[in-house]
Design an enzyme around this catalytic site. Structure first.
Site, short mmCIF file in Angstrom:
data_model
loop_
_atom_site.label_atom_id
_atom_site.label_comp_id
_atom_site.label_asym_id
_atom_site.label_seq_id
_atom_site.Cartn_x
_atom_site.Cartn_y
_atom_site.Cartn_z
N HIS A 1 -3.81 12.92 -26.25
CA HIS A 1 -3.94 12.15 -27.48
C HIS A 1 -5.11 12.66 -28.33
O HIS A 1 -5.05 12.61 -29.56
CB HIS A 1 -4.13 10.68 -27.14
CG HIS A 1 -4.14 9.78 -28.33
ND1 HIS A 1 -3.07 9.66 -29.20
CD2 HIS A 1 -5.11 8.95 -28.83
CE1 HIS A 1 -3.36 8.81 -30.16
NE2 HIS A 1 -4.60 8.36 -29.97
N GLU B 1 0.83 -1.20 0.00
CA GLU B 1 0.00 0.00 0.00
C GLU B 1 0.87 1.26 0.00
O GLU B 1 1.93 1.30 0.63
CB GLU B 1 -0.92 0.03 1.22
CG GLU B 1 -2.04 -0.98 1.18
CD GLU B 1 -2.94 -0.88 2.40
OE1 GLU B 1 -2.83 0.13 3.14
OE2 GLU B 1 -3.74 -1.80 2.63
N LYS C 1 -2.44 4.18 -43.72
CA LYS C 1 -2.21 2.80 -43.28
C LYS C 1 -3.47 1.98 -43.48
O LYS C 1 -4.56 2.41 -43.14
CB LYS C 1 -1.82 2.77 -41.80
CG LYS C 1 -0.58 3.54 -41.45
CD LYS C 1 -0.24 3.35 -40.00
CE LYS C 1 -1.36 3.81 -39.10
NZ LYS C 1 -1.04 3.69 -37.67
N ASP D 1 4.75 4.65 -28.60
CA ASP D 1 4.69 3.57 -27.61
C ASP D 1 5.59 2.42 -28.06
O ASP D 1 6.78 2.39 -27.73
CB ASP D 1 3.25 3.13 -27.41
CG ASP D 1 3.10 2.13 -26.27
OD1 ASP D 1 4.11 1.71 -25.69
OD2 ASP D 1 1.95 1.74 -25.96
N THR D 2 5.08 1.50 -28.86
CA THR D 2 5.91 0.38 -29.33
C THR D 2 6.71 0.76 -30.56
O THR D 2 7.53 -0.03 -31.04
CB THR D 2 5.06 -0.85 -29.64
OG1 THR D 2 4.12 -0.51 -30.68
CG2 THR D 2 4.29 -1.32 -28.41
N ALA D 3 6.47 1.95 -31.12
CA ALA D 3 7.23 2.52 -32.24
C ALA D 3 6.94 1.83 -33.57
O ALA D 3 7.62 2.12 -34.56
CB ALA D 3 8.73 2.53 -31.96
N THR E 1 4.26 2.18 -35.59
CA THR E 1 3.72 3.13 -36.55
C THR E 1 4.80 4.02 -37.12
O THR E 1 4.91 4.21 -38.34
CB THR E 1 2.62 3.98 -35.89
OG1 THR E 1 1.51 3.14 -35.55
CG2 THR E 1 2.13 5.08 -36.82
N ARG F 1 -4.74 -2.22 -42.97
CA ARG F 1 -4.40 -3.60 -42.58
C ARG F 1 -5.33 -4.57 -43.31
O ARG F 1 -6.54 -4.37 -43.32
CB ARG F 1 -4.53 -3.78 -41.07
CG ARG F 1 -4.00 -5.12 -40.58
CD ARG F 1 -4.07 -5.22 -39.06
NE ARG F 1 -3.18 -4.28 -38.42
CZ ARG F 1 -1.89 -4.47 -38.23
NH1 ARG F 1 -1.31 -5.56 -38.69
NH2 ARG F 1 -1.15 -3.57 -37.62
N GLN G 1 -7.48 5.60 -24.70
CA GLN G 1 -8.77 4.91 -24.57
C GLN G 1 -9.88 5.97 -24.44
O GLN G 1 -10.54 6.07 -23.42
CB GLN G 1 -8.76 3.97 -23.37
CG GLN G 1 -7.70 2.88 -23.48
CD GLN G 1 -7.78 1.88 -22.35
OE1 GLN G 1 -8.83 1.32 -22.07
NE2 GLN G 1 -6.66 1.67 -21.66
#
Length: 322
Positions: free
Chosen positions: A134, A42, A201, A233-235, A237, A203, A100
Site C-alpha cells: 500500500h 490452536e 475527495k 476493500d469495501t469498494a 472509493t 468529506r 496501517q
C-alpha cells in the site's frame, strides 16, 4: 550459484490455488505437509519432507482471516528453522495490515511496522517477497531483505491488448481514485501512452450524513477511463470515483487493482456501479460469491515464480521490472 540444497516450496492454507500455480510455473511440486488444529483451535503444522539445508519458500498471503493466516505463516517458518532449513523465505502476495502504515490520528498504532517486526524476528524469516504494498516505504519497516514486486506491468499489458483491439489510445485516460495514488497512475499512463486524471475527495466533517464531494482534475469528457488502485476493500472509493467520472461525461469506465480484498458491501457496490469491467490479480482468493461477471482475475504466479527462481539462483531481481 544456487542457495542451499535446492528449492522446497510449501503452501499455507490461505491460497493453495495460487501456490499450485507458482509451483507449476517453476516446474516443481509443492512439498507435502500436514496442517491440523487442536481441539481448542490452536494451529498445528508438520512438514512431511526433510528441509535440512534447503532454500524454503512459504507461500501465504495474509488476507482474511488476516490474524489466522499470519499466525500460520509464523508457525510454518518456526518449523522450518527448527528443522535446519538453510533459508526461510516468506512469499506474501498480499501483505495484510499494510494500510496501517502511519499515525493518521493521535494514539493510533503503526501496525504495519509491528507485523514486519513479528515476521522478521518472531518468525525468524530471512526474506520477504510481496507485491504492491500500500505504501512503498513499508519495505523499510522490515529488518530483513524485502523484494517488492509490482503487478502493474501485467495489469497495464491487459489494457494494452484491450486498447489495440477495442480502444483508441487518444480516447483513454488513466485515473487515480485519490491523490495518494497519483504516482501509480502516472506510471500506468506512461505504459499506455495516455493522459491521467485525479479524483479529489473531500468529506464535509461539519455536517452529518453528507456524502463525499468529488472533483475530477483532468480532461475526462467523452473518454474511456481506467481507474487504477492497489487495494479495493469495501469498494466505496472506486465506485464513487466511477460515478463521478460518468457524471462528468466519461463514456465508459474500467478499473483495476492488484489486491481484491472485497469485504462488506463491496460486491453489491460493484454490481451497481457504472464500471464496465474490473480487473484484479490473484494475490487473494475469490470466493464463488465474488466471482461476478464484471470481475476478472489475471495471474501473478509467473511473476512470483520468476522472483523465486532468481532469488534461489542469486540472480538480479531488478531485471524482472524491465
Amino acid at each position: 550459484m544456487a542457495r542451499g540444497n535446492g528449492i522446497k516450496l510449501f503452501s499455507g492454507t490461505a491460497h493453495t490455488e495460487f501456490s499450485e500455480r507458482v509451483a507449476k510455473e517453476l516446474g516443481i511440486e509443492l512439498s507435502p505437509a500436514k496442517h491440523y488444529r487442536f481441539s481448542d483451535g490452536e494451529i498445528g503444522y508438520s512438514p512431511n519432507v526433510s528441509v535440512r539445508g534447503s532454500d524454503v519458500f512459504i507461500i501465504q498471503p495474509t488476507c482474511e482471516p488476516a490474524n489466522e493466516n499470519l499466525m500460520q505463516l509464523l508457525i510454518m517458518a518456526d518449523a522450518f528453522k527448527r528443522a535446519s532449513a538453510h533459508y526461510v523465505n516468506a512469499v506474501i502476495p498480499y501483505f495484510g495490515y499494510a494500510r496501517q502504515d502511519r499515525k493518521a490520528r493521535p494514539r493510533e498504532p503503526i501496525t504495519a511496522k509491528l507485523v514486519a517486526n513479528i515476521i522478521a524476528h518472531g518468525g525468524r524469516i530471512d526474506r520477504v517477497i510481496t507485491a504492491d504494498l500500500h505504501a512503498g516505504q513499508i519495505q523499510g519497516f522490515f529488518d530483513i531483505p524485502v523484494d517488492h514486486l509490482t503487478g502493474m506491468n501485467l495489469l497495464a499489458s491487459y489494457f494494452k491488448n484491450l486498447l489495440a483491439k477495442e480502444l483508441a489510445a487518444g480516447d483513454v485516460v488513466v485515473v487515480s481514485p485519490d491523490v495518494g495514488g497519483v504516482a501509480r497512475a502516472r506510471k500506468f499512463a506512461v505504459q499506455l501512452h495516455t493522459d491521467i486524471a485525479i479524483v479529489d475527495k473531500r468529506r464535509l466533517h461539519d455536517q452529518q450524513n453528507v456524502s463525499e464531494v468529488m472533483d475530477i482534475i483532468g480532461d475526462v469528457k467523452g473518454r474511456t477511463a481506467i481507474i487504477v488502485d492497489d487495494i479495493i476493500d469495501t469498494a466505496g472509493t472506486i465506485c464513487h470515483a466511477a460515478e463521478g467520472l460518468v457524471e462528468r461525461g466519461c463514456k465508459t469506465v474500467y478499473a483495476c487493482a492488484t489486491h481484491a480484498v472485497l469485504s462488506g458491501p463491496a460486491i453489491d457496490r460493484i454490481k451497481a456501479a457504472p464500471i464496465e469491467h474490473l480487473i484484479f490479480s490473484d494475490t487473494i482468493p475469490l470466493s464463488e460469491a465474488k466471482r461476478i461477471p464484471k470481475i476478472e482475475q489475471i495471474s501473478f504466479a509467473p511473476l512470483f515464480a520468476e522472483a523465486i527462481n532468481r532469488i534461489h539462483s542469486e540472480s538480479s531481481i531488478s531485471a524482472i521490472f524491465d
